[in-house]
Motif scaffolding. Sequence first.
Motif, mmCIF file in Angstrom:
data_model
loop_
_atom_site.group_PDB
_atom_site.id
_atom_site.type_symbol
_atom_site.label_atom_id
_atom_site.label_comp_id
_atom_site.label_asym_id
_atom_site.label_seq_id
_atom_site.Cartn_x
_atom_site.Cartn_y
_atom_site.Cartn_z
ATOM 1 N N THR A 117 10.325 -0.935 -7.497
ATOM 2 C CA THR A 117 9.769 -0.183 -6.374
ATOM 3 C C THR A 117 9.214 1.160 -6.832
ATOM 4 O OG1 THR A 117 11.337 -1.269 -4.894
ATOM 5 C CG2 THR A 117 10.292 0.731 -4.079
ATOM 6 N N TYR A 150 5.997 0.608 -8.652
ATOM 7 C CA TYR A 150 4.928 0.338 -7.689
ATOM 8 C C TYR A 150 4.399 1.645 -7.110
ATOM 9 C CZ TYR A 150 2.552 -0.720 -3.365
ATOM 10 O OH TYR A 150 1.626 -0.744 -2.361
ATOM 11 N N PHE A 151 5.298 2.495 -6.644
ATOM 12 C CA PHE A 151 4.855 3.755 -6.032
ATOM 13 C C PHE A 151 4.119 4.649 -7.030
ATOM 14 C CE2 PHE A 151 7.943 3.082 -2.423
ATOM 15 C CZ PHE A 151 6.977 3.076 -1.433
ATOM 16 N N PHE A 168 0.721 3.027 -7.428
ATOM 17 C CA PHE A 168 0.021 3.226 -6.163
ATOM 18 C C PHE A 168 -0.570 4.636 -6.124
ATOM 19 C CE2 PHE A 168 -0.055 4.648 -1.771
ATOM 20 C CZ PHE A 168 -0.505 3.560 -1.045
ATOM 21 N N GLN A 169 0.254 5.635 -6.442
ATOM 22 C CA GLN A 169 -0.200 7.025 -6.407
ATOM 23 C C GLN A 169 -1.293 7.270 -7.446
ATOM 24 O OE1 GLN A 169 0.660 9.301 -3.997
ATOM 25 N NE2 GLN A 169 -1.126 10.276 -4.882
ATOM 26 N N LEU A 175 7.492 -4.371 0.218
ATOM 27 C CA LEU A 175 6.444 -3.381 0.510
ATOM 28 C C LEU A 175 5.096 -4.021 0.828
ATOM 29 C CD1 LEU A 175 7.300 -0.780 -2.280
ATOM 30 C CD2 LEU A 175 7.885 -0.677 0.152
ATOM 31 N N HIS A 204 1.430 -2.259 1.707
ATOM 32 C CA HIS A 204 0.366 -2.550 0.743
ATOM 33 C C HIS A 204 -0.865 -3.122 1.453
ATOM 34 C CE1 HIS A 204 -0.877 -3.292 -3.419
ATOM 35 N NE2 HIS A 204 -1.272 -4.503 -3.065
ATOM 36 N N ILE A 224 4.969 5.179 4.328
ATOM 37 C CA ILE A 224 5.143 5.254 2.870
ATOM 38 C C ILE A 224 6.240 6.256 2.530
ATOM 39 C CG2 ILE A 224 4.039 5.989 0.718
ATOM 40 C CD1 ILE A 224 1.392 4.823 1.915
ATOM 41 N N ASN A 225 6.210 7.413 3.174
ATOM 42 C CA ASN A 225 7.238 8.426 2.913
ATOM 43 C C ASN A 225 8.625 7.909 3.255
ATOM 44 O OD1 ASN A 225 5.246 10.205 2.091
ATOM 45 N ND2 ASN A 225 5.143 11.281 4.048
ATOM 46 N N ALA A 283 9.633 5.388 0.608
ATOM 47 C CA ALA A 283 9.946 6.058 -0.659
ATOM 48 C C ALA A 283 11.322 6.730 -0.609
ATOM 49 C CB ALA A 283 8.858 7.080 -0.987
#
Length: 132
Positions: A16, A19-20, A23-24, A73, A77, A125-126, A129
């Motif tokens: 995870t 991924y984040f 993603f960022q 997620l 996504h 998303i926040n 996370a």
Amino acid sequence: KNEDLKISQDNSKTSTLNYFFSFQEIINRVADKIPASVFTNPEQVSAEQFNQLSAAHQFGADQLLKLEVPSKLVGIHKKEIGLLGAKAAAYKLIANYAIDPLTTILTLEELPKINQDFSNLQDEINTAAKNI
């Protein structure tokens, strides 16, 4: 469609987080492709700059399609890909304002909704996370 996505059943903390981070990185690359003048002089955005905005958002959607996403997620996504695609399409339509001004006006009226959807997604998303 889920079959277009690279879905991983690995929902571990490491997967995870990876991924984040990826993603960022993609979102940062999208931002790098947006002309600075769009922010410094937004009322003077040209058709070419709208085309660049469209290309930047489409690039983001395309890159996210290549990113492996933990199954937990997938919803986030898919929303991000959809919103990036919607913005890419909107900016492309706006770039053609000289050819089709009515479509441009209608598209401009839809942009606040798309922006609000992005804001709502950022909240999702926040939350995701924080719960890793």
